[in-house]
Scaffold this active site. Structure first.
Site, PDB file in Angstrom:
ATOM      1  N   ASN A  38       0.844  -1.208   0.000  1.00 39.16           N
ATOM      2  CA  ASN A  38       0.000   0.000   0.000  1.00 39.16           C
ATOM      3  C   ASN A  38       0.871   1.247   0.000  1.00 39.16           C
ATOM      4  O   ASN A  38       1.979   1.241   0.568  1.00 39.16           O
ATOM      5  CB  ASN A  38      -0.856   0.080   1.279  1.00 39.16           C
ATOM      6  CG  ASN A  38      -1.942  -0.969   1.324  1.00 39.16           C
ATOM      7  OD1 ASN A  38      -2.431  -1.437   0.294  1.00 39.16           O
ATOM      8  ND2 ASN A  38      -2.327  -1.350   2.536  1.00 39.16           N
ATOM      9  N   GLY A  65       1.526  -1.411   3.738  1.00 34.23           N
ATOM     10  CA  GLY A  65       0.898  -2.683   3.382  1.00 34.23           C
ATOM     11  C   GLY A  65       1.535  -3.743   4.267  1.00 34.23           C
ATOM     12  O   GLY A  65       2.765  -3.797   4.394  1.00 34.23           O
ATOM     13  N   GLY A 119       1.995  -6.903   3.978  1.00 34.52           N
ATOM     14  CA  GLY A 119       2.944  -7.799   3.314  1.00 34.52           C
ATOM     15  C   GLY A 119       4.283  -7.127   3.081  1.00 34.52           C
ATOM     16  O   GLY A 119       5.343  -7.676   3.427  1.00 34.52           O
ATOM     17  N   GLY A 139       3.309  -4.779  14.477  1.00 37.81           N
ATOM     18  CA  GLY A 139       3.014  -6.207  14.301  1.00 37.81           C
ATOM     19  C   GLY A 139       3.733  -6.767  13.082  1.00 37.81           C
ATOM     20  O   GLY A 139       4.220  -7.905  13.097  1.00 37.81           O
ATOM     21  N   ASP A 140       3.807  -5.962  12.036  1.00 37.01           N
ATOM     22  CA  ASP A 140       4.510  -6.401  10.830  1.00 37.01           C
ATOM     23  C   ASP A 140       6.003  -6.566  11.114  1.00 37.01           C
ATOM     24  O   ASP A 140       6.648  -7.506  10.634  1.00 37.01           O
ATOM     25  CB  ASP A 140       4.307  -5.393   9.697  1.00 37.01           C
ATOM     26  CG  ASP A 140       2.836  -5.192   9.381  1.00 37.01           C
ATOM     27  OD1 ASP A 140       2.051  -6.143   9.570  1.00 37.01           O
ATOM     28  OD2 ASP A 140       2.471  -4.073   8.970  1.00 37.01           O
TER      29      ASP A 140
END
Ligand code: RIB
Length: 314
Positions: free
Chosen positions: A11, A38, A40, A265-266
């Site tokens: 994103n 994003g 991912g 969190g990513d």
């Protein structure tokens, strides 16, 4: 060398720093920035900056957002496998308040067009020892295909079931060797799959044996519940302790001067995957401790992908 392979979203994030998150009907002024994000992509950048060879599989539009993804992957040395589709590259509108908390609205755009067939083709080179990472900002058939490809290749499959508003079936949970919900996602999944009513903000206060039992009711694999400032909770099946000496335990959070939790969190997921790929001989608790340290550092900088610290696994 084992690699981290991430299938997921990219994103362009549009971010406003505001004194407080907006209420319905409010008009606020905030400091605006834009940058890559994003879930991912953030996880891929974290894995790469934690030192792992990293591949990122995604769908992009034919636009400036896609160019940004390509430039950043080249700069960081991420092996980008993208398909260009007839939709704008994904976007996110993010408000960050004075405590570093956020509210996010996603415009999935091209991410919604990621196809299972493309994912299967892009993941053809997966090897035993690799770590396959997926999240829920992509179509669920593409997520399932990525996890199945990981399993078939003998890779470890890691599913970060985020965001919480995406409902997945039990078969999807069982595709993951490691499941990493935050407390909101964990509470939602308990309601959906276990029939247990637990408030998200009560999860960190639940006693360890009860939490372990809830995790075991949820899925067969390892569960890591991330709990923000309270650290995280790990629950293994007795049959696979992943090198640990105990089936469940808590890991406290590292102290941090938090300015922005977007992507924390990513950061945790990318760093966890990198540590597992690079140091497979280590006990799982060591991977979790590294991931926690890495995620804490990421909260000390503004932004999502660009806040991922260059902090290799040692
Ligand atoms: O996890 C943070 C990310 O969620 C942001 O970068 C935003 O793009 C959304 O995907």
């Amino acid at each position: 060398m084992n690699r981290v392979v991430v299938a997921g979203s990219f994103n362009v994030d549009h971010v406003w720093r505001v004194p407080a998150l907006p209420q319905a009907g409010a008009t606020l002024s905030g400091d605006y920035t834009t940058g890559p994000g994003g879930k991912g992509f953030n996880q891929a950048v974290a894995a790469r900056r934690a030192g792992a060879g990293t591949c990122f599989v995604c769908a992009l539009g034919d636009d400036l957002g896609a160019q940004l993804a390509r430039v950043l992957c080249t700069a960081d040395g991420i092996d980008l496998r993208d398909v260009v589709v007839q939709a704008p590259t994904g976007t996110a509108g993010i408000y960050v308040d004075a405590q570093g908390r956020n509210s996010i609205v996603i415009g999935a755009g091209a991410n919604a067009a990621l196809q299972p067939a493309f994912v299967a083709e892009a993941l053809a080179g997966l090897q035993p020892g690799d770590v396959l990472v997926a999240q829920l900002e992509s179509p669920l058939d593409a997520v399932a295909k990525a996890l199945d490809a990981g399993r078939a290749a003998g890779a470890t499959t890691l599913l970060n079931p985020a965001p919480a508003n995406v409902a997945i079936d039990h078969a999807m949970l069982e595709r993951a060797d490691i499941l990493t919900p935050n407390e909101t996602e964990f509470a939602a999944m308990l309601g959906r799959h276990v029939g247990a009513r637990v408030e998200a903000d009560a999860v960190s206060g639940i006693d360890q044996q009860r939490l372990h039992a809830l995790c075991r009711d949820l899925t067969h694999g390892t569960v890591v519940v991330t709990l923000g400032a309270s650290g995280c909770f790990v629950s293994h099946a007795d049959a696979n302790l992943r090198g640990d000496t105990t089936a469940c335990y808590r890991v406290p959070a590292e102290a941090a001067r938090v300015v922005d939790t977007t992507g924390a969190g990513d950061a945790f997921n990318g760093a966890l995957a990198a540590s597992m790929a690079l140091k497979p001989e280590r006990a799982f608790a060591e991977h979790v401790r590294f991931a926690g340290r890495y995620a804490s550092r990421s909260t000390e900088l503004y932004g999502a992908a660009l806040a991922m610290p260059r902090m290799p696994v040692e």
